[in-house]
Design an enzyme around this catalytic site. Sequence first.
Site, PDB file in Angstrom:
ATOM      1  N   ALA A 235       0.846  -1.191   0.000  1.00  9.80           N
ATOM      2  CA  ALA A 235       0.000   0.000   0.000  1.00  9.80           C
ATOM      3  C   ALA A 235       0.878   1.236   0.000  1.00  9.80           C
ATOM      4  O   ALA A 235       2.082   1.162   0.255  1.00  9.80           O
ATOM      5  CB  ALA A 235      -0.914  -0.015   1.218  1.00  9.80           C
ATOM      6  N   LYS A 236       0.237   2.369  -0.280  1.00  9.60           N
ATOM      7  CA  LYS A 236       0.932   3.656  -0.334  1.00  9.60           C
ATOM      8  C   LYS A 236       1.778   3.915   0.922  1.00  9.60           C
ATOM      9  O   LYS A 236       2.854   4.493   0.850  1.00  9.60           O
ATOM     10  CB  LYS A 236      -0.111   4.787  -0.447  1.00  9.60           C
ATOM     11  CG  LYS A 236      -0.485   5.165  -1.853  1.00  9.60           C
ATOM     12  CD  LYS A 236       0.661   5.805  -2.639  1.00  9.60           C
ATOM     13  CE  LYS A 236       0.687   7.323  -2.521  1.00  9.60           C
ATOM     14  NZ  LYS A 236       1.915   7.885  -3.136  1.00  9.60           N
ATOM     15  N   ARG A 237       1.252   3.478   2.075  1.00  8.10           N
ATOM     16  CA  ARG A 237       1.965   3.806   3.332  1.00  8.10           C
ATOM     17  C   ARG A 237       3.267   3.015   3.492  1.00  8.10           C
ATOM     18  O   ARG A 237       4.033   3.255   4.427  1.00  8.10           O
ATOM     19  CB  ARG A 237       1.039   3.592   4.538  1.00  8.10           C
ATOM     20  CG  ARG A 237       0.600   2.157   4.698  1.00  8.10           C
ATOM     21  CD  ARG A 237      -0.292   1.932   5.907  1.00  8.10           C
ATOM     22  NE  ARG A 237      -0.843   0.588   5.833  1.00  8.10           N
ATOM     23  CZ  ARG A 237      -1.919   0.258   5.132  1.00  8.10           C
ATOM     24  NH1 ARG A 237      -2.580   1.195   4.465  1.00  8.10           N
ATOM     25  NH2 ARG A 237      -2.341  -0.994   5.087  1.00  8.10           N
ATOM     26  N   ASP A 238       3.531   2.088   2.593  1.00 12.00           N
ATOM     27  CA  ASP A 238       4.748   1.276   2.715  1.00 12.00           C
ATOM     28  C   ASP A 238       5.989   1.976   2.155  1.00 12.00           C
ATOM     29  O   ASP A 238       6.926   1.304   1.699  1.00 12.00           O
ATOM     30  CB  ASP A 238       4.549  -0.086   2.027  1.00 12.00           C
ATOM     31  CG  ASP A 238       3.519  -0.934   2.757  1.00 12.00           C
ATOM     32  OD1 ASP A 238       3.570  -0.971   4.001  1.00 12.00           O
ATOM     33  OD2 ASP A 238       2.663  -1.545   2.093  1.00 12.00           O
ATOM     34  N   GLY A 239       6.008   3.278   2.178  1.00 14.66           N
ATOM     35  CA  GLY A 239       7.213   4.003   1.757  1.00 14.66           C
ATOM     36  C   GLY A 239       7.194   4.309   0.281  1.00 14.66           C
ATOM     37  O   GLY A 239       6.145   4.582  -0.301  1.00 14.66           O
TER      38      GLY A 239
END
Length: 295
Positions: A235-239
């Site tokens: 997901a987007k939050r994974d860097g």
Amino acid sequence: MTLAGRFAPSPSGELHVGNLRTAMLAWLFARSTGRAFLLRVEDLDRARAGAEAVQLRDLQAVGVTWDGEVVRQTDRESLYASTIDRLTAAGLAYECFCTRREIQEAPSAPHAPQGAYPGTCRDLSGPEREAKRAVRPAATRLRSAVTEWTVADALHGGFTGVVDDFVLRRNDGVAAYNLAVVVDDAEQGIDQVVRGDDLLPSTPRQAYLASLLGYAVPEYAHVPLVLNADGARLAKRDGAVTLGDLAREGYSAAQVAARVLASLGLPATLDAALAVFDPARIPREPWIWQGMSAG
Ligand code: GLU
């Protein structure tokens, strides 16, 4: 009609390396079998302004090309409506007034699989429907004659999954994904569906609906997803996971494409990969994304 494969992104944000990998695989499956490759924007919900343009630009940047005009689902609502009318006229659809909560709290029908719609609105009388219409707008559900269906998948073999009275049109009037995808694939002449294996459980519903509508069922290949280091879907939050993020770290789109292709055991550009692509040899396990330099 020309035989075709496709990629069908939802324009909810930027594509990440997992989405790009699926698109590249779909392109390789289609092109290596002489098919056309179509792009369909699934914008019935979750559309974010500007996301489509960035997605198309990023697909091109990694070498994914497509034939003809991009198709948008929001331009096709009359096609979905006429298909639902056809199912209704054949007695294969009914109005449902249940809220999510009512469905969760309803006792499940005997022998019904877990999570299946319990059938609350299936056999309402005319006056009962009339009374419920006054309270809230109806969704439309399929009147399914089966509880499961089997599909053939190039990577998973025979896959049997639940078919219930699933939603064809939501109660806000918008066509549901399972209806739109079946209508679009058939009407666009798509006979090869390559997508992430998170969608495998929905596939029996779609294949069953296709068969009710008299459509040829496409061939399927559900490809492994890309996961983060914790084993969860990327997901987007994974860097840094999109071309935009990775460009800020100094990586070009060509380098990202080469990294993705390496994860598939393929040479560094899509054209080079096409020359040696063999579906039987693609990895069956998810790819763990650990950034450009690792993994
Ligand atoms: N629009 C769906 C998604 O982005 C894909 C649907 C499909 O490939 O059938 O998850």
